[in-house]
Motif scaffolding. Structure first.
Motif, PDB file in Angstrom:
ATOM      1  N   UNK A 140      43.536  42.964  30.553  1.00  0.00           N
ATOM      2  CA  UNK A 140      42.585  41.936  30.990  1.00  0.00           C
ATOM      3  C   UNK A 140      42.711  41.707  32.489  1.00  0.00           C
ATOM      4  N   UNK A 141      43.939  41.670  33.006  1.00  0.00           N
ATOM      5  CA  UNK A 141      44.135  41.464  34.444  1.00  0.00           C
ATOM      6  C   UNK A 141      43.535  42.617  35.242  1.00  0.00           C
ATOM      7  N   UNK A 142      43.709  43.854  34.766  1.00  0.00           N
ATOM      8  CA  UNK A 142      43.143  45.000  35.467  1.00  0.00           C
ATOM      9  C   UNK A 142      41.615  44.958  35.452  1.00  0.00           C
ATOM     10  N   UNK A 143      41.024  44.564  34.332  1.00  0.00           N
ATOM     11  CA  UNK A 143      39.567  44.472  34.242  1.00  0.00           C
ATOM     12  C   UNK A 143      39.047  43.378  35.173  1.00  0.00           C
ATOM     13  N   UNK A 144      39.726  42.220  35.198  1.00  0.00           N
ATOM     14  CA  UNK A 144      39.303  41.133  36.093  1.00  0.00           C
ATOM     15  C   UNK A 144      39.401  41.555  37.551  1.00  0.00           C
ATOM     16  N   UNK A 145      40.491  42.232  37.909  1.00  0.00           N
ATOM     17  CA  UNK A 145      40.668  42.682  39.293  1.00  0.00           C
ATOM     18  C   UNK A 145      39.589  43.691  39.681  1.00  0.00           C
ATOM     19  N   UNK A 146      39.305  44.631  38.800  1.00  0.00           N
ATOM     20  CA  UNK A 146      38.261  45.626  39.088  1.00  0.00           C
ATOM     21  C   UNK A 146      36.894  44.944  39.217  1.00  0.00           C
ATOM     22  N   UNK A 147      36.609  43.990  38.339  1.00  0.00           N
ATOM     23  CA  UNK A 147      35.336  43.271  38.401  1.00  0.00           C
ATOM     24  C   UNK A 147      35.202  42.512  39.717  1.00  0.00           C
ATOM     25  N   UNK A 148      36.285  41.849  40.143  1.00  0.00           N
ATOM     26  CA  UNK A 148      36.231  41.093  41.396  1.00  0.00           C
ATOM     27  C   UNK A 148      36.059  42.026  42.597  1.00  0.00           C
ATOM     28  N   UNK A 149      36.700  43.188  42.577  1.00  0.00           N
ATOM     29  CA  UNK A 149      36.554  44.124  43.693  1.00  0.00           C
ATOM     30  C   UNK A 149      35.146  44.703  43.742  1.00  0.00           C
ATOM     31  N   UNK A 150      34.587  45.012  42.588  1.00  0.00           N
ATOM     32  CA  UNK A 150      33.229  45.562  42.543  1.00  0.00           C
ATOM     33  C   UNK A 150      32.221  44.534  43.036  1.00  0.00           C
TER      34      UNK A 150
END
Length: 80
Positions: free
Chosen positions: A47-57
């Motif tokens: 979940x943390x990796x998905x949130x981080x990727x979403x925020x970067x995108x």
């Protein structure tokens, strides 16, 4: 012609085309259990990796946890 009659007799409502016995279903159940276990163990990290990727995108700033030591300035004004 004889082959078609044999195939038609095997595929009917009472005779499904394939038999799914325990020797077939147990490996599939084991694979599904392994995948579910992986997600249960590493759920927070995923979940943390998905949130981080979403925020970067999206170009959003990084999520910063709130600091518990900082006092609210409105409380100081109310105490005076």
């Amino acid at each position: 012609m004889n082959i078609f009659i044999t195939l038609a007799s095997l595929m009917g409502p009472l005779h499904p085309p394939e038999y799914l016995g325990p020797e077939t279903l147990m490996p599939l159940a084991s694979i599904l259990a392994a995948i579910a276990g992986f997600f249960l163990i590493f759920w927070r990290l995923i979940v943390r990796m998905v949130k981080t990727a979403y925020r970067k995108i999206r170009g959003l700033p990084e999520e910063v946890p709130p600091d518990m030591d900082v006092e609210d300035p409105t409380e100081e004004e109310q105490n005076k």
